[in-house]
Scaffold this active site. Structure first.
Site, PDB file in Angstrom:
ATOM      1  N   LYS A  77       0.858  -1.187   0.000  1.00  0.00           N
ATOM      2  CA  LYS A  77       0.000   0.000   0.000  1.00  0.00           C
ATOM      3  C   LYS A  77       0.893   1.236   0.000  1.00  0.00           C
ATOM      4  O   LYS A  77       1.993   1.228   0.570  1.00  0.00           O
ATOM      5  CB  LYS A  77      -0.895   0.024   1.240  1.00  0.00           C
ATOM      6  CG  LYS A  77      -2.196   0.804   1.030  1.00  0.00           C
ATOM      7  CD  LYS A  77      -3.186  -0.010   0.214  1.00  0.00           C
ATOM      8  CE  LYS A  77      -4.532   0.685   0.108  1.00  0.00           C
ATOM      9  NZ  LYS A  77      -5.516  -0.155  -0.608  1.00  0.00           N
ATOM     10  N   GLY A 176     -21.754   5.370   3.790  1.00  0.00           N
ATOM     11  CA  GLY A 176     -20.792   5.911   2.846  1.00  0.00           C
ATOM     12  C   GLY A 176     -21.221   5.721   1.407  1.00  0.00           C
ATOM     13  O   GLY A 176     -21.384   4.588   0.950  1.00  0.00           O
ATOM     14  N   GLY A 178     -19.583   6.828  -1.484  1.00  0.00           N
ATOM     15  CA  GLY A 178     -18.519   7.175  -2.408  1.00  0.00           C
ATOM     16  C   GLY A 178     -18.684   6.408  -3.704  1.00  0.00           C
ATOM     17  O   GLY A 178     -19.765   5.907  -4.025  1.00  0.00           O
ATOM     18  N   VAL A 180     -17.720   3.457  -4.564  1.00  0.00           N
ATOM     19  CA  VAL A 180     -18.147   2.074  -4.371  1.00  0.00           C
ATOM     20  C   VAL A 180     -19.524   2.011  -3.724  1.00  0.00           C
ATOM     21  O   VAL A 180     -20.407   1.262  -4.156  1.00  0.00           O
ATOM     22  CB  VAL A 180     -17.126   1.291  -3.527  1.00  0.00           C
ATOM     23  CG1 VAL A 180     -17.623  -0.126  -3.248  1.00  0.00           C
ATOM     24  CG2 VAL A 180     -15.773   1.235  -4.245  1.00  0.00           C
TER      25      VAL A 180
END
Length: 348
Positions: A77, A176, A178, A180
């Site tokens: 990452k 959420g 967003g 996705v």
């Protein structure tokens, strides 16, 4: 840093380019199965220590995610310390600096889009390195594939919980909206699910209400909504003693990384009888889509791997039942077993 001293990572590097306003961290947890693959996150961390802690957690999760998805990748990452530049030229300079940092790792890390970065950012990074996926002309934005993988995992969990994968009439609370979360909401609505949604951005909630018939909920109450399934799709660490005790859902399955605030949250979910689909199992669709660009997989093979997320969910709960352990720990054990064996390197 104390966290670095305790980490089991192969390599963690700090990169700076003052002229570009760039400070980034690249964490390689494992390259046993192949190059470490993971997204680049751009976030306003309070300090470098917090950014490093995030990179360590996320890269380890990528190793486990890639192993359980059967991908020929290790886990890594990258994080860039924000805030994000507002001027296009400054953002390009930042991303190109990040591309040079990735190039300096020598092909051991391949990145893609993550929180705070876009497909356009990947194009800028690609000006400095070939070790980037999710570009225009390739598979592109991984969000639709991540959402589809969560949906497959959710259907598998529903089958285990209620004896059928059909989500029609199920009440799903999405935390959420967003890239996705909104796509997941659209897919669920197409299957006849009833939606409850929350997001810090009122405009996104209003969009889901108008277009999908969703019911809005306050951000601080969404996890306690009266529903069948909770889908955390924002940032992590949302499942803790307080939030788990308030859950009314029978299943937790979402796209957010690192949903467990601490390992004991896994035990609490298990004790309450909530079917928790480990986040790195449910949200593997994005990195699976990257297999086309990175490993040369055919679209058909990639699609089959997306569908196989449901099989992985069932394998996790089979292991949990066999060992009488929480599902998060069961997933970790399965991933650790796969990390000990090299994958099939064939393309197709």
């Amino acid at each position: 840093m104390t966290r670095l001293a305790a980490a089991d990572h192969e390599q963690v590097t700090l990169h700076r380019d003052p002229c570009a306003g760039y400070t980034g961290i690249i964490a390689l947890h494992s390259t046993v199965r192949g190059p470490a693959v993971g997204g680049t996150r751009l976030w306003s961390y309070p300090d470098v220590e917090a950014a490093a802690a995030d990179a360590l957690r996320l890269s380890r999760g990528m190793s486990y995610k890639n192993a359980l998805a059967g991908l020929p990748f290790g886990g890594g990452k990258a994080v860039i310390l924000g805030p994000a530049p507002t001027e296009p030229a400054a953002r390009r300079a930042l991303m190109r600096a990040h591309g040079r940092a990735i190039e300096s790792v020598g092909g051991r890390f391949v990145t893609g889009e993550d929180v705070g970065t876009t497909v356009a950012d990947m194009e800028m990074i690609a000006d400095e390195t070939a070790h980037v996926a999710g570009r225009e002309g390739g598979v592109g934005d991984p969000s639709p594939f991540t959402a589809r993988g969560v949906l497959v995992a959710m259907e598998a969990a529903a089958s285990l919980r209620w004896g059928g994968a059909d989500l029609a009439g199920r009440r799903v609370a999405i935390q959420g909206l967003g890239q996705v979360g909104m796509r997941l909401a659209e897919m669920l609505r197409a299957r006849g699910a009833e939606l409850i949604v929350a997001d810090v951005r009122a405009a996104r909630v209003a969009e889901a209400v108008a277009d999908l018939g969703a019911t809005p909920a306050p951000v601080d109450e969404i996890l306690a909504a009266d529903c069948d399934i909770v889908a955390p799709c924002a940032l992590g660490a949302v499942l803790n003693e307080a939030s788990v005790s308030q859950l009314r859902a029978g299943v937790v399955c979402g796209a957010a990384n690192n949903q467990l605030a601490a390992p004991d949250a896994d035990d609490l979910l298990h004790t309450r009888g909530v079917l928790y689909v480990p986040d790195y199992v449910a949200n593997a669709g994005g990195v699976i889509s990257g297999s086309v660009d990175i490993a040369g997989w055919s679209r058909a093979r990639m699609e089959a791997a997306l569908d196989a997320i449901g099989e992985t969910v069932r394998a996790v709960f089979d292991r949990a039942a066999e060992d009488e352990i929480p599902s998060g720990r069961a997933a970790d054990l399965l991933a650790e077993q796969r990390l000990a064996a090299r994958p099939d390197q064939r393309t197709g």
